[in-house]
Design a protein around this motif. Structure first.
Motif, PDB file in Angstrom:
ATOM      1  N   SER A 151     132.614  11.439  36.739  1.00 16.71           N
ATOM      2  CA  SER A 151     133.162  12.809  37.931  1.00 16.71           C
ATOM      3  C   SER A 151     134.229  11.954  38.477  1.00 16.71           C
ATOM      4  CB  SER A 151     132.524  13.550  38.672  1.00 16.71           C
ATOM      5  OG  SER A 151     132.119  12.511  39.493  1.00 16.71           O
ATOM      6  N   LYS A 152     134.381  11.262  38.962  1.00 18.67           N
ATOM      7  CA  LYS A 152     135.325   9.697  39.358  1.00 18.67           C
ATOM      8  C   LYS A 152     136.799  10.099  38.084  1.00 18.67           C
ATOM      9  CE  LYS A 152     133.003   7.177  42.604  1.00 18.67           C
ATOM     10  NZ  LYS A 152     132.450   6.186  44.210  1.00 18.67           N
ATOM     11  N   LEU A 153     135.957   9.152  37.178  1.00 20.06           N
ATOM     12  CA  LEU A 153     137.425   9.193  35.946  1.00 20.06           C
ATOM     13  C   LEU A 153     138.153  11.100  35.965  1.00 20.06           C
ATOM     14  CD1 LEU A 153     138.522   7.493  34.057  1.00 20.06           C
ATOM     15  CD2 LEU A 153     136.799   8.271  32.711  1.00 20.06           C
ATOM     16  N   ALA A 154     137.059  11.435  35.256  1.00 19.58           N
ATOM     17  CA  ALA A 154     137.845  12.585  35.816  1.00 19.58           C
ATOM     18  C   ALA A 154     139.270  13.828  36.794  1.00 19.58           C
ATOM     19  CB  ALA A 154     136.667  14.478  35.292  1.00 19.58           C
ATOM     20  N   GLU A 155     138.393  13.480  37.713  1.00 16.37           N
ATOM     21  CA  GLU A 155     139.339  13.597  38.679  1.00 16.37           C
ATOM     22  C   GLU A 155     140.696  12.934  38.591  1.00 16.37           C
ATOM     23  OE1 GLU A 155     139.616  13.580  43.924  1.00 16.37           O
ATOM     24  OE2 GLU A 155     137.522  13.448  42.806  1.00 16.37           O
ATOM     25  N   LYS A 156     140.390  11.335  38.448  1.00 18.38           N
ATOM     26  CA  LYS A 156     141.490  10.718  38.459  1.00 18.38           C
ATOM     27  C   LYS A 156     142.192  11.083  36.693  1.00 18.38           C
ATOM     28  CE  LYS A 156     142.313   5.586  37.754  1.00 18.38           C
ATOM     29  NZ  LYS A 156     141.646   4.297  38.173  1.00 18.38           N
ATOM     30  N   LEU A 157     141.965  10.920  35.658  1.00 20.33           N
ATOM     31  CA  LEU A 157     142.642  11.652  34.306  1.00 20.33           C
ATOM     32  C   LEU A 157     143.388  13.025  34.445  1.00 20.33           C
ATOM     33  CD1 LEU A 157     141.175   9.384  31.622  1.00 20.33           C
ATOM     34  CD2 LEU A 157     142.813   8.961  33.471  1.00 20.33           C
ATOM     35  N   GLU A 158     142.481  13.490  35.569  1.00 23.22           N
ATOM     36  CA  GLU A 158     142.794  15.426  35.771  1.00 23.22           C
ATOM     37  C   GLU A 158     142.141  15.982  34.935  1.00 23.22           C
ATOM     38  OE1 GLU A 158     147.352  15.903  36.043  1.00 23.22           O
ATOM     39  OE2 GLU A 158     146.780  15.744  38.586  1.00 23.22           O
ATOM     40  N   MET A 159     140.474  15.908  34.386  1.00 20.80           N
ATOM     41  CA  MET A 159     140.349  16.621  32.282  1.00 20.80           C
ATOM     42  C   MET A 159     139.319  16.763  33.821  1.00 20.80           C
ATOM     43  SD  MET A 159     140.196  13.445  30.734  1.00 20.80           S
ATOM     44  CE  MET A 159     139.372  13.665  29.453  1.00 20.80           C
ATOM     45  N   THR A 160     137.743  17.732  33.149  1.00 20.76           N
ATOM     46  CA  THR A 160     137.187  18.105  33.481  1.00 20.76           C
ATOM     47  C   THR A 160     135.859  16.732  32.982  1.00 20.76           C
ATOM     48  OG1 THR A 160     136.595  19.479  30.995  1.00 20.76           O
ATOM     49  CG2 THR A 160     136.961  20.437  33.262  1.00 20.76           C
ATOM     50  N   ASN A 161     134.713  16.872  33.605  1.00 15.49           N
ATOM     51  CA  ASN A 161     133.475  16.363  33.623  1.00 15.49           C
ATOM     52  C   ASN A 161     133.382  16.129  31.997  1.00 15.49           C
ATOM     53  OD1 ASN A 161     133.892  15.575  35.708  1.00 15.49           O
ATOM     54  ND2 ASN A 161     131.958  16.193  36.744  1.00 15.49           N
ATOM     55  N   SER A 162     133.167  17.370  31.334  1.00 12.37           N
ATOM     56  CA  SER A 162     132.623  18.219  30.193  1.00 12.37           C
ATOM     57  C   SER A 162     133.011  17.671  28.897  1.00 12.37           C
ATOM     58  CB  SER A 162     133.075  19.286  30.383  1.00 12.37           C
ATOM     59  OG  SER A 162     133.649  20.353  30.166  1.00 12.37           O
ATOM     60  N   VAL A 163     134.967  17.284  29.315  1.00 13.65           N
ATOM     61  CA  VAL A 163     134.849  17.035  28.087  1.00 13.65           C
ATOM     62  C   VAL A 163     135.331  15.096  28.132  1.00 13.65           C
ATOM     63  CG1 VAL A 163     137.869  16.208  27.613  1.00 13.65           C
ATOM     64  CG2 VAL A 163     137.274  18.508  28.158  1.00 13.65           C
ATOM     65  N   VAL A 164     135.467  14.462  29.699  1.00 14.43           N
ATOM     66  CA  VAL A 164     134.987  13.134  29.307  1.00 14.43           C
ATOM     67  C   VAL A 164     133.762  12.966  29.039  1.00 14.43           C
ATOM     68  CG1 VAL A 164     134.362  11.130  31.142  1.00 14.43           C
ATOM     69  CG2 VAL A 164     135.917  12.662  31.478  1.00 14.43           C
ATOM     70  N   SER A 165     132.613  13.978  28.919  1.00 12.94           N
ATOM     71  CA  SER A 165     130.960  13.206  28.383  1.00 12.94           C
ATOM     72  C   SER A 165     130.974  13.953  27.307  1.00 12.94           C
ATOM     73  CB  SER A 165     129.998  14.647  29.297  1.00 12.94           C
ATOM     74  OG  SER A 165     128.621  13.897  28.815  1.00 12.94           O
ATOM     75  N   LYS A 166     132.249  14.640  26.878  1.00 13.78           N
ATOM     76  CA  LYS A 166     132.265  14.701  25.026  1.00 13.78           C
ATOM     77  C   LYS A 166     132.254  13.625  24.840  1.00 13.78           C
ATOM     78  CE  LYS A 166     131.953  20.006  25.564  1.00 13.78           C
ATOM     79  NZ  LYS A 166     132.413  21.053  25.613  1.00 13.78           N
ATOM     80  N   ARG A 167     133.584  13.171  24.901  1.00 17.03           N
ATOM     81  CA  ARG A 167     134.039  12.232  24.644  1.00 17.03           C
ATOM     82  C   ARG A 167     133.593  10.767  24.558  1.00 17.03           C
ATOM     83  NH1 ARG A 167     140.609  11.611  26.071  1.00 17.03           N
ATOM     84  NH2 ARG A 167     139.622   9.679  24.745  1.00 17.03           N
TER      85      ARG A 167
END
Length: 301
Positions: A20-36
């Motif tokens: 969540s912290k990274l998603a917020e920092k990169l302006e992405m969603t949690n699901s996108v980070v998790s999927k990658r």
């Protein structure tokens, strides 16, 4: 197929400590980070992270990948910074580790001011008295006192930091004032122990010759601030950086002792890896921190 961008994203996830912290920092969603990250694990056919609701932790395979991938990511950043350094722009990220005394005295404020001067620079500041391995942990710069010899590091001296012996007026009224270093043998001394060992041998200079006095006391700690507090509450005599107790000396909470004999003076250094060629932004930050120390030199010696 393993994608390098997914590997670098994995490094960022570990550095941030959560999706969540990274998603917020990169302006992405949690699901996108998790999927990658899941895509990376599938491509490598190995689990990299243990996921819980509270935190992430690395598997053995994840730890091995993180160590190598972080170095590769840093090498890529260095290459980009080298090219950027030929232009006028000052941008990029700097990871810095500093000791708590320096952070509290001036470095936290000085680094914030540096970020205001250079809005395209991002600084990640870690405050710790631990002797950080800047190569293994991916730091660009460390501020250290008493630089330890290491062939893989470059050190630039910023300023000297004088240490003083001090105690509270109440303690001295009750137990007497030491006039010579050996008088400390009859006093309660507050001892700084760094990672289980420490200087119960206090350094002095008598008649131009350095001498150690092995002091004794019932209070041991790895926190210089705790020693200052113990001295200010009349518990004993301390040997501390002047910067830490400057305000206490000015207010009279603590009194300087044995000024003609104290000989402990440590250099304050900016330290960076030899492999990390200092680019424009790193050089500018080091100069900024040096100026900040010089502006506070009355605190240091």
């Amino acid at each position: 197929m393993v994608k390098s961008d997914d590997i670098f994203l994995f490094v960022q996830v570990v550095d941030e400590g959560s999706f969540s912290k990274l998603a917020e920092k990169l302006e992405m969603t949690n699901s996108v980070v998790s999927k990658r990250i899941s895509r990376l694990e599938k491509a490598l056919n190995v689990q990299l992270l243990y996921r819980t609701t509270r935190k992430l932790s690395l598997t053995d395979a994840g730890q091995a990948l993180y160590g190598k991938a972080r170095l590769a990511k840093q090498a890529l950043q260095d290459a980009q910074d080298t090219v950027t350094g030929y232009g006028d722009a000052v941008r990029g990220k700097i990871r810095v580790t500093v000791p708590s005394v320096s952070a509290n005295l001036l470095l936290s404020k000085a680094i914030a001011e540096f970020c205001q001067l250079y809005p395209d620079v991002e600084v990640e500041l870690h405050v710790s008295n631990r002797l950080v391995n800047i190569l293994d942990e991916g730091f660009d710069l460390a501020i250290r006192t008493a630089f330890l010899e290491d062939s893989s590091l470059v050190a630039r001296r910023l300023i000297d930091s004088q240490w003083i012996v001090c105690a509270s007026p109440s303690y001295l009224n009750q137990h007497g004032i030491p006039h010579k270093p050996n008088d400390l043998l009859n006093h309660e001394c507050l001892i700084y122990k760094y990672e289980g060992v420490g200087p119960d041998n206090w350094l002095f200079q008598q008649d131009g010759v350095e001498a150690n006095v092995q002091v004794q006391g019932r209070f041991y700690t790895n926190s210089l601030a705790a020693i200052r507090d113990a001295a200010a509450t009349n518990f004993g005599i301390a040997y501390l950086p002047r910067a830490l107790v400057h305000d206490d000396l000015m207010s009279g909470r603590l009194v300087s002792l044995l000024a003609d004999y104290t000989a402990k003076e440590l250099g304050v250094y900016a330290v960076y890896p030899k492999s990390r060629q200092p680019d424009k932004k790193l050089n500018l930050l080091v100069e900024h921190l040096r100026d900040a120390y010089l502006a506070k030199k009355e605190y240091l010696y």
